[in-house]
Design an enzyme around this catalytic site. Structure first.
Site, PDB file in Angstrom:
ATOM      1  N   PHE A 111      23.231  45.484 105.915  1.00 42.86           N
ATOM      2  CA  PHE A 111      22.963  44.369 106.825  1.00 42.86           C
ATOM      3  C   PHE A 111      21.482  44.256 107.193  1.00 42.86           C
ATOM      4  CE2 PHE A 111      23.003  47.532 110.186  1.00 42.86           C
ATOM      5  CZ  PHE A 111      22.333  46.971 111.257  1.00 42.86           C
ATOM      6  N   LYS A 112      20.740  45.340 107.085  1.00 47.36           N
ATOM      7  CA  LYS A 112      19.329  45.292 107.448  1.00 47.36           C
ATOM      8  C   LYS A 112      18.547  44.312 106.568  1.00 47.36           C
ATOM      9  CE  LYS A 112      19.978  48.551 110.509  1.00 47.36           C
ATOM     10  NZ  LYS A 112      19.408  49.881 110.468  1.00 47.36           N
TER      11      LYS A 112
END
Length: 462
Positions: A111-112
């Site tokens: 998700f980063k």
């Protein structure tokens, strides 16, 4: 719009100066002077937008027109051009009450990427426009490092150094960072845990002379742009659920550093009608204990199957505490001083009631995490990574009758095969991950010693 520090001793800043400052010069975290409001009518207008179009709408509320619209549009298009899904963060329906928002379709399968691909492009843009040298310094519990490196590797005018805890990230996470051989990338593998790495970073950013001399910039979620970029997918997830305006929508969020869940809190403060914000974490359960008891006190560090949440000191907790205390910077500073001197903070009475109104929280046990992975693979043929499994466990604990929950899938399961193997599930690695195991590594292993780390940084930056 201007940005101010949670501790009240920084002159209001514009958007780009806030990006460059990262950690506020008074040791606080930067927040907007006012949170913009989004009406129900505007939400409905946004329902048909693509992810990129929605991003532009939300960011335009915060950028003060410091970035011309066409420039911002180009930055967004470039940032998400490398994602494997045209939706960027596709929504997958698991059953009648559960959706999973897949946040792992970026280049490092976590998700980063959603925030850091944009931040890499933004830093590069600022470096070109202002002629500024940018030296990015960050700590990672696994995913931030790889995504940040991927976002800026090879970019002119930018160098990046990432600290990660030696032997305490998954093998794939380690390889994604350390197989990069670009001259503007330095990986420091630190004997210690993530909190040790993070403390060094905060100390260096608090040293204003060192910060200024070496042009240090933050990539961690202490930087408000990280928070804002993550807020976009809360809106996107909500708007993708058919009939969401008539439903009670909960969002369950794996979160160790409080950044991802704070992005949801910001979205809710803007007007997104989230029913319950559910914090999912693991046996490093400082956030669960805070929500349940009002005590914020770092405990004993534990290694778990969800290492990206193996965190005891949550950087973004200060931003939430600021709002909990009625945006009173003086009172916030008092609480943070008490945390420094006594090792804990306690809230009770009306403040605790507000915390429990804002959040539910679950710290999933190691076995519960594995059991959840096995259950959803067997019942729905859907493979969860361990962090997402914690989010699903929290959904099962707190989602009520007639409620719909969106759980964030924060990483692809291939990044954490060590855990998946424990329940005898064999998965096929995506080709970019499989290729990592044949590549040489480039990292410097150092002791948890600030002076040693400073010497490595000086040699790299100079």
């Amino acid at each position: 719009m201007k940005y101010i520090s949670t501790r009240g001793h920084v002159e209001p800043k514009g958007f780009i100066d806030t990006v460059l400052m990262g950690l506020a010069d008074d040791g606080g975290l930067m927040v907007p002077e006012q949170i913009p409001a989004v009406s129900a009518a505007t939400l409905e207008e946004w329902r048909s937008l693509s992810y990129q179009e929605l991003f532009l709408k939300i960011f335009s509320l915060y950028t003060n027109d410091e970035i011309p619209y066409e420039d911002l549009k180009e930055l967004v298009a470039t940032s998400y051009s490398t994602f494997r899904s045209p939706e960027v963060t596709p929504l997958h329906q698991v059953n009648d009450s559960l959706y999973v928002l897949e946040l792992f379709h970026g280049p490092t399968f976590a998700f980063k990427d959603v925030a850091l691909q944009f931040m890499g492009e933004l830093y590069s843009y600022i470096s070109r426009k202002r002629g500024e040298i940018i030296h990015i310094l960050g700590a990672t519990s696994g995913d931030t490092g790889a995504a940040a490196i991927q976002g800026v590797r090879g970019k002119e005018g930018i160098k990046i150094c990432i600290l990660h805890p030696h032997g305490k990230v998954s093998k794939v996470q380690e390889l994604q960072m350390t197989t990069v051989d670009d001259s503007n990338v330095l990986n420091l593998s630190v004997h210690g845990n993530f909190d040790d790495c993070q403390k060094v970073i905060k100390d260096l950013f608090a040293d204003l002379d060192f910060k200024g001399r070496y042009h240090l910039r933050a990539i961690n979620s202490i930087n408000f742009v990280r928070i804002l970029a993550q807020t976009v997918y809360y809106f996107y997830a909500y708007l993708q659920v058919e009939g969401s305006a008539e439903k009670k929508i909960n969002i369950s969020v794996p979160s160790g550093n409080f950044g991802n869940i704070f992005s949801g809190y910001l979205a809710k403060q803007m007007g997104l009608p989230i029913n319950k914000l559910i914090i999912a974490t693991n046996e490093n359960n400082i956030l669960e204990r805070f929500v349940n008891t009002g005590e914020y006190k770092p405990g004993n560090f534990k290694s778990t199957y969800s290492p990206s949440m193996d965190i005891q000191v949550a950087s973004n907790f200060e931003r939430y505490l600021y709002y909990l205390l009625g945006e009173d910077a003086e009172k916030l500073s008092g609480y943070m001083s008490k945390l420094q001197s006594e090792g804990k903070i306690t809230v009770d009475g009306e403040l605790l009631a507000q915390v429990q109104s804002d959040f539910d929280a679950l710290g999933a046990k190691n076995q519960q995490c594995l059991d959840t992975i096995g259950k959803y693979k067997q019942e729905y043929d859907y493979l969860l990574d361990p962090h997402t499994a914690c989010g699903i466990a929290a959904y099962e604990a707190f989602s009520g009758n007639g409620e719909t929950t969106i759980t964030f899938a924060t990483a692809h399961p291939a990044k954490f095969d060590e855990a998946i193997q424990l329940i005898a599930i064999k998965q096929e690695f995506p080709a970019p991950i499989a290729a990592l195991f044949e590549m040489p590594q480039h990292q410097t292993v150092v002791e948890h010693d600030k002076e040693v780390i400073i010497r490595e940084l000086q040699a790299f930056y100079e």
